[in-house]
Design an enzyme around this catalytic site. Structure first.
Site, mmCIF file in Angstrom:
data_model
loop_
_atom_site.group_PDB
_atom_site.id
_atom_site.type_symbol
_atom_site.label_atom_id
_atom_site.label_comp_id
_atom_site.label_asym_id
_atom_site.label_seq_id
_atom_site.Cartn_x
_atom_site.Cartn_y
_atom_site.Cartn_z
ATOM 1 N N ASP A 98 -17.570 7.351 2.318
ATOM 2 C CA ASP A 98 -17.205 8.102 3.513
ATOM 3 C C ASP A 98 -18.406 8.966 3.889
ATOM 4 O OD1 ASP A 98 -15.409 9.313 5.490
ATOM 5 O OD2 ASP A 98 -13.804 8.701 4.127
ATOM 6 N N ASP A 199 -16.852 9.256 9.437
ATOM 7 C CA ASP A 199 -15.778 10.152 9.854
ATOM 8 C C ASP A 199 -16.012 10.675 11.277
ATOM 9 O OD1 ASP A 199 -13.451 11.710 8.669
ATOM 10 O OD2 ASP A 199 -14.673 13.365 9.412
ATOM 11 N N GLU A 254 -15.204 5.728 12.464
ATOM 12 C CA GLU A 254 -13.885 6.232 12.842
ATOM 13 C C GLU A 254 -14.046 6.862 14.220
ATOM 14 O OE1 GLU A 254 -10.342 9.317 11.593
ATOM 15 O OE2 GLU A 254 -12.439 9.899 11.558
ATOM 16 N N HIS A 327 -5.292 7.359 5.035
ATOM 17 C CA HIS A 327 -4.913 8.668 4.483
ATOM 18 C C HIS A 327 -4.465 9.662 5.547
ATOM 19 C CE1 HIS A 327 -8.899 9.102 5.997
ATOM 20 N NE2 HIS A 327 -8.845 10.395 5.837
ATOM 21 N N ASP A 328 -4.600 9.307 6.813
ATOM 22 C CA ASP A 328 -4.183 10.204 7.904
ATOM 23 C C ASP A 328 -2.891 9.739 8.563
ATOM 24 O OD1 ASP A 328 -6.520 11.735 7.640
ATOM 25 O OD2 ASP A 328 -7.626 10.454 9.043
HETATM 26 C C1 GLC Z 1 -11.059 12.285 9.962
HETATM 27 C C2 GLC Z 1 -10.497 12.118 8.572
HETATM 28 C C3 GLC Z 1 -9.485 13.180 8.343
HETATM 29 C C4 GLC Z 1 -10.163 14.520 8.442
HETATM 30 C C5 GLC Z 1 -10.913 14.678 9.769
HETATM 31 C C6 GLC Z 1 -11.895 15.808 9.705
HETATM 32 O O1 GLC Z 1 -10.118 12.056 10.935
HETATM 33 O O2 GLC Z 1 -10.002 10.821 8.407
HETATM 34 O O3 GLC Z 1 -8.846 13.048 7.103
HETATM 35 O O4 GLC Z 1 -9.227 15.549 8.329
HETATM 36 O O5 GLC Z 1 -11.655 13.536 10.101
HETATM 37 O O6 GLC Z 1 -12.953 15.474 8.857
#
Ligand code: GLC
Ligand code: CA
Length: 555
Positions: A98, A199, A254, A327-328
């Site tokens: 990540d 991320d 992401e 995980h979200d």
């Molecule tokens: C992304 C991650 C999430 C995190 C956010 C801030 O969306 O997947 O878990 O809280 O970024 O880093």
């Protein structure tokens, strides 16, 4: 179409805090992961994406990094990391890290310096502004509730944080920031990692002047409009030249707020930026007036329309990533299907079939391969996630809904649903830890766990194993073109894949009812490639069983 290993791979996401605890402190760790690599090999996956394991004060469970070149103490040491990486490679698997570089922790050395004075050499590593009319510089809201600005008395200015106030945003317009990030990435590549999951990478380029954003009806703050900002593609191309193009990596961005048009730039097959993106349209479909905090269910027709749009519009131009969970997100069987014990397993298999037969790289989130479900959290004290806890405070204080109503939404949509410990066996704490787990274990672990599923040839685990193995045999699953059939059906998701003279017909019943379907003539001689009920052939008029999935192959 050009072939590539990352198009043919199946990725497994590990959320280290909840995967396997090796030293009884209740927190998953690297040695725990290493001890379970044979399990992942048996499942058949190719790539592990590891949520952040870097040094972090854990305001957002590792997504707030205070040292990019150190391992979080709770997770182990750099030696443990090296051992894990060697174990992954020894089994012929790869590791994707990540990369969290939209922001750092406020405890990162750069930010500690930055906030010292207006003249500090690190001041411009972050985004500092003067207040306006006695308040924040603009109306932007943070993803985790409240304003996106934090006042810092030491220099009488505000800093920007799109997430928690312990996650200050980096200033990507500063070339020194980009250089530091790229050199850190090269350092990890030299260690032998195989890629990055980036991320919220779509948020790194902020609009010049940081203008106020639109306030949606009922919302408390304005939208920052940071998604797909003016220089994001320039920065990713620079990153590609400085790092990505120098190694054989898999990269996935992401991309909150990404559109099909933008995805074609981020993940263009010309290889100038990333391999693929995560888009979120299909998981945001049912959002309501309070955003994700809702009990609305996803409408199948809308789901089909969104998935099909991404399938057809990226075809030949960019590459999709396929996911229903991470995980979200809540657990997919609870959210898109039915987690009632009567249907859970068959439904989890149907969802897996529907997703894995599409074009793109599939992602399996830990426990998804067991059909793990949402967790019956009782009170607010059971929740751990900063997003849920802050949202509860903000929404109740603003009188947006009654506390019990909001609790209901947290149970359905809260990120902690995906973060309860991995269910390894039916011993205490599901075999995750010999101590006290940092978050509650889902009480259904005696029925749903890896040990039981490994022993049952008909389990969700073995179905995933079969799907993953099929992808290695059937190039059509990877490279075939996609077409939607029966767009108006509110019960069935039917689509085809075509490659040369071969076709696949994928039929998924998203309901607990029996649904009639007439198999097109062309499939009269087709064989059943895979299905979640025992059915050896399917011709003419058939009746699909509850949550049945069936894949027919011709040619
Ligand atoms: C992304 C991650 C999430 C995190 C956010 C801030 O969306 O997947 O878990 O809280 O970024 O880093
Ligand atoms: Ca531990």
């Amino acid at each position: 179409m050009e072939t590539a290993w990352w198009k043919e791979a199946v990725v497994y996401q590990i959320y280290p805090r909840s995967f396997m605890d090796s030293n009884a402190d209740g927190i998953g760790d690297l040695k725990g992961i290493t001890s379970r690599l044979d399990y992942l090999k048996e499942l058949g996956i190719d790539v592990i994406w590891l949520s952040p394991v870097y040094q972090s004060p854990n305001d957002d469970n590792g997504y707030d990094i205070s040292d990019y070149r150190a391992i979080m103490q709770e997770f182990g040491t750099m030696a443990d990391f090296d051992e894990m990486l060697a174990g992954i490679h020894a089994r012929g698997m790869k590791l994707v890290m990540d990369l969290v570089v939209n922001h750092t922790s406020d405890e990162h050395a750069w930010f500690v310096e930055s906030r010292k004075s207006r003249e500090n050499p690190y001041r411009d590593y972050y985004i500092w502004r003067e207040g306006k009319d006695g308040g924040a510089p603009n109306n932007w809201g943070s993803w985790f509730s409240g304003s996106a600005w934090q006042y810092d008395g030491r220099t009488d200015m505000y800093y920007l944080h799109l997430f928690s106030k312990k996650q200050p945003d980096l200033n990507w317009d500063n070339p020194k920031v980009r250089e530091e990030v790229f050199s850190m990435m090269n350092w990890w590549c030299e260690k032998g990692i195989d890629g990055f999951r980036m991320d919220v990478i779509s948020l790194i380029s902020k609009k010049p002047g940081l203008p106020d954003g639109d306030v949606a009806p009922g919302a408390l703050y304005g939208d920052s409009g940071c998604a797909n900002g003016p220089r994001v593609h320039e920065y990713l191309q620079e990153m590609n030249r400085a790092v990505l193009s120098r190694y054989d990596l898999m990269t996935v961005g992401e991309c909150a707020g990404v559109t099909v048009e933008e995805a074609k730039k981020y993940a263009s097959l010309n290889g100038k930026e990333l391999n693929m993106v995560f888009q979120f349209e299909h998981v945001e479909l049912c959002d309501g007036p309070l955003g994700k905090w809702t009990d609305r269910r996803v409408d199948l027709k809308a789901f089909k329309q969104v998935m099909s749009k991404w399938q057809t519009e990226l075809a030949g131009k960019a590459w999709n990533s396929l996911f229903l969970e991470n995980h979200d997100q809540p657990r997919s069987v609870s959210r898109f299907g039915n987690d009632d014990p009567q249907y859970r397993a068959v439904c989890a298999k149907m969802l897996a079939t529907c997703l894995h037969m599409m074009q793109g790289t599939p992602y399996v989130y830990q426990g998804e391969e067991l059909g793990m479900t949402n967790c019956p959290f009782r009170t607010l004290e059971d929740f751990r996630d900063i997003e849920s806890l802050n949202a509860f405070q903000e929404l109740t204080q603003a009188g947006k809904a009654a506390p019990e109503e909001i609790m209901g939404y947290l149970r359905l949509r809260g990120r902690d649903n995906a973060r309860t410990p991995m269910q390894w066996d039916d011993s205490e704490n599901a075999g995750f830890t010999a101590g006290t787990p940092w978050i509650m274990v889902n009480p259904n672990y005696r029925q749903i766990n890896a040990k039981k599923e490994l022993a049952d040839p008909d389990s969700v685990f073995h179905y995933y194993q079969k799907l993953i193995a099929l992808r290695k045999q059937e190039k059509i699953m990877v490279y075939g073109t996609y077409a939607l059939l029966e767009p108006d059906s509110g019960s069935l998701y039917v689509y085809t894949r075509t490659l040369g003279t071969k076709t696949l017909l994928v039929i998924c019943n998203f309901t607990k009812e029996e649904v009639p379907y007439s198999v097109p003539e062309e499939y009269a001689d087709a064989k059943v490639l895979i299905g979640n009920y025992t059915r050896s052939y399917a011709q003419g008029n058939i009746t699909l069983k509850p949550y049945e999935a069936l894949v027919l192959k011709c040619g």
